[in-house]
Design a protein around this motif. Structure first.
Motif, PDB file in Angstrom:
ATOM      1  N   TYR B 612     -27.016 -20.776 -26.692  1.00  0.00           N
ATOM      2  CA  TYR B 612     -27.213 -21.619 -25.509  1.00  0.00           C
ATOM      3  C   TYR B 612     -27.911 -22.944 -25.853  1.00  0.00           C
ATOM      4  CZ  TYR B 612     -25.616 -17.785 -22.626  1.00  0.00           C
ATOM      5  OH  TYR B 612     -24.832 -16.816 -22.045  1.00  0.00           O
ATOM      6  N   VAL B 613     -28.489 -23.030 -27.050  1.00  0.00           N
ATOM      7  CA  VAL B 613     -29.088 -24.291 -27.528  1.00  0.00           C
ATOM      8  C   VAL B 613     -28.396 -24.610 -28.854  1.00  0.00           C
ATOM      9  CG1 VAL B 613     -31.242 -25.523 -28.024  1.00  0.00           C
ATOM     10  CG2 VAL B 613     -31.267 -23.573 -26.452  1.00  0.00           C
ATOM     11  N   PRO B 614     -27.156 -25.031 -28.785  1.00  0.00           N
ATOM     12  CA  PRO B 614     -26.324 -25.084 -30.000  1.00  0.00           C
ATOM     13  C   PRO B 614     -26.554 -26.361 -30.803  1.00  0.00           C
ATOM     14  CG  PRO B 614     -24.996 -25.605 -28.078  1.00  0.00           C
ATOM     15  CD  PRO B 614     -26.396 -25.369 -27.574  1.00  0.00           C
ATOM     16  N   HIS B 615     -27.758 -26.516 -31.321  1.00  0.00           N
ATOM     17  CA  HIS B 615     -28.052 -27.698 -32.126  1.00  0.00           C
ATOM     18  C   HIS B 615     -27.517 -27.534 -33.544  1.00  0.00           C
ATOM     19  CE1 HIS B 615     -31.586 -28.687 -29.190  1.00  0.00           C
ATOM     20  NE2 HIS B 615     -30.394 -28.920 -28.690  1.00  0.00           N
ATOM     21  N   ASN B 616     -27.868 -26.401 -34.147  1.00  0.00           N
ATOM     22  CA  ASN B 616     -27.317 -26.059 -35.462  1.00  0.00           C
ATOM     23  C   ASN B 616     -26.231 -25.027 -35.207  1.00  0.00           C
ATOM     24  OD1 ASN B 616     -26.746 -25.278 -38.036  1.00  0.00           O
ATOM     25  ND2 ASN B 616     -28.694 -24.189 -38.374  1.00  0.00           N
ATOM     26  N   TYR B 617     -24.985 -25.471 -35.009  1.00  0.00           N
ATOM     27  CA  TYR B 617     -23.969 -24.598 -34.424  1.00  0.00           C
ATOM     28  C   TYR B 617     -22.583 -25.061 -34.843  1.00  0.00           C
ATOM     29  CZ  TYR B 617     -22.396 -21.420 -30.658  1.00  0.00           C
ATOM     30  OH  TYR B 617     -21.871 -20.385 -29.935  1.00  0.00           O
ATOM     31  N   ILE B 622     -16.699 -22.453 -32.497  1.00  0.00           N
ATOM     32  CA  ILE B 622     -17.161 -21.453 -31.524  1.00  0.00           C
ATOM     33  C   ILE B 622     -17.713 -22.169 -30.291  1.00  0.00           C
ATOM     34  CG2 ILE B 622     -18.564 -19.379 -31.187  1.00  0.00           C
ATOM     35  CD1 ILE B 622     -19.013 -19.237 -34.186  1.00  0.00           C
ATOM     36  N   GLU B 623     -17.307 -21.695 -29.125  1.00  0.00           N
ATOM     37  CA  GLU B 623     -17.860 -22.249 -27.876  1.00  0.00           C
ATOM     38  C   GLU B 623     -19.318 -21.819 -27.737  1.00  0.00           C
ATOM     39  OE1 GLU B 623     -15.543 -20.788 -24.637  1.00  0.00           O
ATOM     40  OE2 GLU B 623     -13.656 -21.547 -25.478  1.00  0.00           O
ATOM     41  N   PRO B 624     -20.127 -22.621 -27.072  1.00  0.00           N
ATOM     42  CA  PRO B 624     -21.480 -22.160 -26.755  1.00  0.00           C
ATOM     43  C   PRO B 624     -21.431 -20.977 -25.791  1.00  0.00           C
ATOM     44  CG  PRO B 624     -21.249 -24.523 -26.389  1.00  0.00           C
ATOM     45  CD  PRO B 624     -19.872 -23.970 -26.575  1.00  0.00           C
ATOM     46  N   GLY B 625     -22.594 -20.386 -25.564  1.00  0.00           N
ATOM     47  CA  GLY B 625     -22.693 -19.315 -24.571  1.00  0.00           C
ATOM     48  C   GLY B 625     -22.423 -17.942 -25.153  1.00  0.00           C
ATOM     49  N   LEU B 626     -22.937 -16.922 -24.454  1.00  0.00           N
ATOM     50  CA  LEU B 626     -22.748 -15.546 -24.916  1.00  0.00           C
ATOM     51  C   LEU B 626     -22.529 -14.681 -23.665  1.00  0.00           C
ATOM     52  CD1 LEU B 626     -22.634 -14.201 -27.673  1.00  0.00           C
ATOM     53  CD2 LEU B 626     -25.093 -13.779 -27.535  1.00  0.00           C
ATOM     54  N   ASP B 627     -21.317 -14.728 -23.195  1.00  0.00           N
ATOM     55  CA  ASP B 627     -20.987 -14.225 -21.868  1.00  0.00           C
ATOM     56  C   ASP B 627     -19.532 -13.795 -21.913  1.00  0.00           C
ATOM     57  OD1 ASP B 627     -20.351 -13.964 -19.177  1.00  0.00           O
ATOM     58  OD2 ASP B 627     -21.338 -15.818 -18.560  1.00  0.00           O
ATOM     59  N   GLU B 628     -19.286 -12.488 -21.849  1.00  0.00           N
ATOM     60  CA  GLU B 628     -17.911 -12.004 -22.015  1.00  0.00           C
ATOM     61  C   GLU B 628     -17.527 -11.027 -20.912  1.00  0.00           C
ATOM     62  OE1 GLU B 628     -15.789 -13.093 -24.193  1.00  0.00           O
ATOM     63  OE2 GLU B 628     -17.002 -13.994 -25.817  1.00  0.00           O
ATOM     64  N   THR B 629     -16.275 -11.052 -20.574  1.00  0.00           N
ATOM     65  CA  THR B 629     -15.727 -10.160 -19.554  1.00  0.00           C
ATOM     66  C   THR B 629     -14.605  -9.340 -20.163  1.00  0.00           C
ATOM     67  OG1 THR B 629     -16.259 -11.691 -17.778  1.00  0.00           O
ATOM     68  CG2 THR B 629     -14.547 -10.065 -17.307  1.00  0.00           C
ATOM     69  N   ALA B 630     -14.563  -8.076 -19.803  1.00  0.00           N
ATOM     70  CA  ALA B 630     -13.449  -7.235 -20.262  1.00  0.00           C
ATOM     71  C   ALA B 630     -12.983  -6.339 -19.125  1.00  0.00           C
ATOM     72  CB  ALA B 630     -13.879  -6.384 -21.458  1.00  0.00           C
ATOM     73  N   PHE B 631     -11.684  -6.099 -19.123  1.00  0.00           N
ATOM     74  CA  PHE B 631     -11.098  -5.123 -18.213  1.00  0.00           C
ATOM     75  C   PHE B 631     -10.631  -3.944 -19.052  1.00  0.00           C
ATOM     76  CE2 PHE B 631     -10.947  -9.013 -15.858  1.00  0.00           C
ATOM     77  CZ  PHE B 631     -10.988  -8.661 -14.516  1.00  0.00           C
ATOM     78  N   TYR B 632     -10.831  -2.736 -18.541  1.00  0.00           N
ATOM     79  CA  TYR B 632     -10.418  -1.545 -19.282  1.00  0.00           C
ATOM     80  C   TYR B 632      -9.531  -0.689 -18.402  1.00  0.00           C
ATOM     81  CZ  TYR B 632     -10.630   2.906 -21.786  1.00  0.00           C
ATOM     82  OH  TYR B 632     -10.300   4.070 -22.432  1.00  0.00           O
ATOM     83  N   ASP B 633      -8.363  -0.402 -18.897  1.00  0.00           N
ATOM     84  CA  ASP B 633      -7.450   0.500 -18.194  1.00  0.00           C
ATOM     85  C   ASP B 633      -7.361   1.780 -19.022  1.00  0.00           C
ATOM     86  OD1 ASP B 633      -5.283  -0.057 -15.807  1.00  0.00           O
ATOM     87  OD2 ASP B 633      -4.660   1.557 -17.137  1.00  0.00           O
ATOM     88  N   PRO B 634      -7.766   2.915 -18.446  1.00  0.00           N
ATOM     89  CA  PRO B 634      -7.843   4.125 -19.274  1.00  0.00           C
ATOM     90  C   PRO B 634      -6.465   4.582 -19.737  1.00  0.00           C
ATOM     91  CG  PRO B 634      -8.243   4.646 -16.968  1.00  0.00           C
ATOM     92  CD  PRO B 634      -8.191   3.150 -17.056  1.00  0.00           C
ATOM     93  N   LYS B 635      -6.442   5.267 -20.880  1.00  0.00           N
ATOM     94  CA  LYS B 635      -5.174   5.746 -21.441  1.00  0.00           C
ATOM     95  C   LYS B 635      -4.762   7.062 -20.812  1.00  0.00           C
ATOM     96  CE  LYS B 635      -6.096   3.610 -25.952  1.00  0.00           C
ATOM     97  NZ  LYS B 635      -7.487   3.177 -25.687  1.00  0.00           N
TER      98      LYS B 635
END
Lengths: 169, 793
Positions: B612-617, B622-635
């Protein structure tokens, strides 16, 4: 409209109510103390139990006007100002004696009165019978009974601290 | 940030994060919410089971103090409350699907059907005005029982459902099934009623409609297990509100047990009316309304026969069920007796052929839908009673008969003849563990000791399986589901390393705020206090399908794992950059990133802050931020199973019955929080004991609800349920990343047949092969008393 003056959790209130207003309506709607719940309309479930003048009462079956001059304690008034929980609250947390939390305030208030009225101590059977006026649909009562059993030891000064849940089992 | 001192991850039992607010009166249930300038709604409900509405005179009511508006079906002409599962008849044609208007259109079809809504400044004013509405009913004949509804010349509920039939469905190959019966040495017949139940979550349903005319934004606060599903159903099908203009909030919810899955009329009514009057409207059911408007559960009448070889091997099972739908199709009603029940008829046994048919029937009663277990308790009760009866008829010991027919532990994956493929289980082990815990071998001595005290003691067993973790979308879709059944997990790592999880599941007692947080603690190595679970608000959480069918951990938890996988991968890339290493060399274990084989490490918090403070980055890569979404459909579905053993004692003089011991050994897959799992199973067992011994919904022939209050409907109380011995035996689910199966319903599924088997065992000297639920003292006393008379004659 008639007025009622009462003390709730140490604070005095004078409130205008209809003659038909119930104590629980006064608490929830006038004083915004929404910890006390309404789970039925036949005085069966006990979600509305509060302490009035030292006795547990079903606030859904008590007219607000009957509380004139009364001292009322609700679930919001149990913990100390610094946040320290009442031993019964602590026991419910320790023994996983609540799930959805809806019956919990009434269950805790009833349990406190039950324990206070039986300084000699209650057996498991007596605790179960003493909870006759409170319904819980989530827990199967098993952990509620255990929590009350542990809390009474602290409330009556027989134990300084609450017995931890797994040591007790 | 250091790893937590006290382990709070998978397998630990930390105290629940949600408890402090519930114990302090700081929960936030729907009725606790108050909106500025709020009004109150009261529903005027039909006192008749079946009547034509000739006229509604609201003039006097409208003139009463405080009344803001009154609406009837004449004003509220909107879409029908939809049914989410299409079932086909034996001939391939679709089921009959009559409409369900939120406010009655010319006709009422059950006591409690809504005729008008009164909106006033206060609730008492609305109630007073509702009593002043004059409705001119032409009372029609009612069909309350399924037998009455199917009889020739029965009153017709819906023009679009001739004979009051919704569908006539089947599964299995009848010719193969008949051939199996032709080969049989023994055929065991059994007829039973699975009693109708009223769910009775302790929090009555409530709904608040709110509307902002300046933004055209609708908000519904509601007691729901699945706010996104409500938004989809109400927005798209009933009120035609686009989803970006409709927010549904399900705050703290006081128990559900299935009854708060469904989209109810009151939700649509307050949302629709709030826009009309441009003010918030609160409706809260009183318990009397709950009894006559919450979807009921079970209510199946079944005839079954089991074919056995001489050695007791099951050769075939044939089951015919009529299932009560009530007056209208509730959201998932049609799936309960079919794909949630008939598909479980193999149970834990290797029965090679199963044929099941289900006729679903409309009656003048409250709609019936999924209630804790939903279809699986009905299948389990049928099977586990049938096996006991078969044991008696063939003379084979009831344990031995079960063991001979168990699916062996090495036979998984196991394809049943009724569509499902079980992934794992070990029924011999759960049985052995339960027999030991319950001291089965010592029972005869206990029976004798009880007899010496004048008591009738009995022991009963149930070895069950269920299917939950609902569900693979494609499979459910092929079977008629009109929605997908995946789940979403969005993980937000904040700059200082704490985490918010947005889950589409919903907690109404299950303790998700703790269990789901433990998954994060276990993976990221941060304390439980650093993780918050956000649920129940369609404006905050991406589209998810909610909580039912014991799916929250198996499906919702698995979505979280997928999102955490993405986060760990990205975090490793950031760590690799900071440590000037190849990403392939960076390992991550509970809070620490390490260059493999070196002492170069980075802590979780450092990586989060860098994102979130991507000075040395490596900003180009890679995009800044650490925020992910996932959808799961069971088998696949998950398949918890296990063994329940119940011991009862009956006083022959009064019929009073006591549950002396109850032992459950359940395989719910990997256990995340043992304390919570135990609590879920204990609660389920109490509901199962309730069904077996105490609870039943009762209507009279005119359709009046006789069990319409807690004075008349026997809820289990603390002295009805004894100490419950609950243990788990893990075999892991093979197809989800957590190995979890689900624990929310097993208690209610496995226990009723164990209890009734114990009752029948206790009465073995009285010539009974079955006792219908609930086995009340009156029923038992009559059995014992008539038996005594027989003995005397």
């Amino acid at each position: 409209m008639p007025q009622v003056t009462l003390t709730v959790n140490g604070k005095s209130h004078t409130v205008e109510v209809e003659a038909r207003t119930l104590l629980v309506e006064l608490l929830r709607e006038k004083l915004r103390l929404t910890g006390t719940h309404v789970g039925c309309d036949t005085s069966q479930c006990g979600a509305c139990v509060v302490q009035m003048n030292g006795d547990s009462v079903k606030s859904c079956t008590t007219l607000a006007l009957q509380a004139e001059g009364a001292t009322v304690t609700t679930i919001e008034g149990l913990a100390k100002a610094d946040g320290t929980l009442h031993p019964m609250q602590e026991a419910f947390r320790e023994y996983h004696a609540l799930q959805c939390g809806f019956c919990t305030p009434g269950m805790v208030m009833s349990a406190i009165d039950l324990v206070e009225k039986h300084p000699q101590g209650l057996s498991e059977h007596e605790i179960r019978e003493g909870l006759e006026g409170n319904l819980c649909r989530c827990t199967g009562y098993h952990n509620i009974v255990k929590a009350i059993g542990a809390a009474q030891e602290v409330m009556h000064g027989r134990s300084a601290t609450l017995a931890p849940a797994h040591a007790a089992e | 940030m250091n790893a937590p001192v006290v382990f709070e991850g998978i397998g630990a039992s930390p105290k629940r994060k949600e408890d402090l607010r519930f114990l302090s009166g700081r929960g936030n249930y729907t009725d606790d919410i108050n909106r500025p300038d709020q009004t109150y709604a009261v529903m005027l409900r039909s006192p008749h089971a079946h009547a034509a509405i000739r006229g509604i005179d609201t003039a006097a009511a409208a003139a009463m103090p405080g009344v803001v508006a009154i609406y009837t079906g004449a004003e509220m002409v909107v879409g029908s409350l939809p049914c989410g599962w299409l079932i086909h008849n034996k001939d391939g044609s679709p089921m009959n699907e009559p409409g369900h208007p939120p406010l009655a259109q010319g006709k009422v079809r059950h006591v409690g059907d809504i005729v008008a809504v009164v909106i006033a400044e206060t609730r008492p004013q609305a109630r007073d005005a509702a009593e002043a509405i004059a409705v001119d009913y032409e009372v029609l004949g009612a069909a309350t029982s399924m037998a009455a509804a199917l009889a020739p010349g029965a009153p017709l509920l819906h023009e679009g459902a001739p004979g009051n039939v919704c569908y006539d469905w089947h599964i299995g190959d009848l010719a193969v099934n008949q051939a199996a019966f032709a080969q049989a040495k023994h055929v065991v017949h059994f007829e039973l009623v699975n009693n109708r139940l009223i769910p009775n979550a302790m929090e009555p349903r409530a709904a608040i409609g709110d509307y902002d005319r300046t933004t055209d934004q609708h908000t519904l606060y509601t007691t729901s297990q699945n706010p996104h599903v409500i938004r989809l159903l109400m927005g798209a099908f009933v009120l035609q509100i686009p989803e970006h203009k409709l927010r549904v909030v399900a705050p703290d919810v006081g128990g559900g047990f299935g009854s708060k899955i469904f989209h109810y009329a009151e939700e649509a009514i307050v949302t629709w009316a709030a826009a009309r009057i441009n003010r918030p409207i609160k409706w809260t059911a009183d318990r009397t309304e709950s009894f006559m408007s919450d979807a009921h559960g079970r209510d199946h009448v079944t005839k079954a026969k089991l074919a056995l070889a001489a050695d007791g091997k099951f050769l075939g099972l044939h089951v015919s069920t009529t299932a009560n739908m009530g007056a209208y199709l509730s959201t998932f009603a049609t799936s309960v007796p079919t794909y949630l029940s008939a598909t479980l008829l193999a149970g834990v046994y290797t029965t090679p052929t199963i044929y099941a048919e289900v006729k679903a029937v409309f009656t003048n009663t409250v709609p019936v839908d999924a209630y804790r277990g939903a279809g699986r308790p009905e299948a389990t009760f049928l099977l586990e009673r049938l096996v006991d009866i078969a044991a008696k008829q063939t003379g084979i010991d009831k344990l031995e008969l079960r063991r001979r027919n168990f699916i062996p532990a090495d036979a998984f994956p196991y394809q049943t003849p009724v569509a499902l493929q079980y992934d794992s289980g070990d029924y011999q082990s759960t049985l052995a563990q339960a027999l030991k815990t319950a001291d089965w071998d010592g029972f005869e001595a206990r029976r004798k000791a009880a007899a010496a005290q004048g008591k009738l003691r009995g022991i009963g067993i149930s070895t069950y399986i269920e299917a939950c973790g609902i569900a693979p979308s494609a499979v459910a879709g092929a079977l008629g589901a009109r929605a997908g059944l995946y789940e979403v997990g969005a993980i937000r790592v904040h700059p200082t390393g704490s985490v918010s999880v947005l889950t589409g599941t919903h907690s109404h007692g299950q303790g998700h705020e703790t269990t789901l947080a433990q998954l994060v603690t276990d993976r990221f190595g941060i304390p439980l206090s650093q993780v918050d679970i956000v649920h129940g608000d369609t404006d905050r959480v991406p589209f998810g399908m909610g909580t039912y069918g014991s799916r929250s951990l198996a499906v919702g938890g698995s979505a979280m794992v997928k999102a955490m996988d993405k986060i760990v991968l990205k975090a490793r890339r950031i760590a690799a950059h900071l440590m000037e290493a190849s990403v392939d060399d960076v390992e991550f274990d509970r809070g620490t990133f390490r260059v493999a084989g070196t002492d170069k490490t980075k802590a979780w918090g450092e990586i989060a802050l860098t994102a979130y403070v991507p000075h040395n980055y490596p900003i180009e890569e890679i995009e800044p931020g650490l925020d992910e979404t996932a959808f799961y459909d069971p088998k696949n579905f998950t398949y918890p199973g296990g063994c329940h053993i119940c011991e009862v004692e009956i006083d022959p003089d009064t019929g009073a019955i006591e549950v002396i011991n109850f032992t459950a050994v359940d395989d719910v897959g990997r256990v995340i929080n043992p304390m919570i799992v135990e609590g879920q199973v204990q609660g389920g067992i109490a509901q199962g004991i309730g069904q077996a011994l105490l609870e039943t919904c009762s209507y009279d022939a005119d359709g009046q609800l006789l069990s319409g209050s807690f004075m008349d409907y026997t809820m289990p109380r603390a002295d009805d349920v004894g100490t419950l011995s609950v243990a788990t035996h893990e075999t892991l689910c093979t197809h989800n990343p957590l190995g979890v199966k689900g624990c929310g319903e097993v208690g209610a599924i496995g226990s009723p047949p164990a209890v009734i088997n114990a009752v029948v065992d206790a009465l073995r000297d009285y010539g009974v092969t079955h006792v219908e639920m609930p086995a009340t003292p009156a029923k038992l006393w009559h059995i014992i008393n008539s038996g005594r008379q027989l003995a005397a004659e």
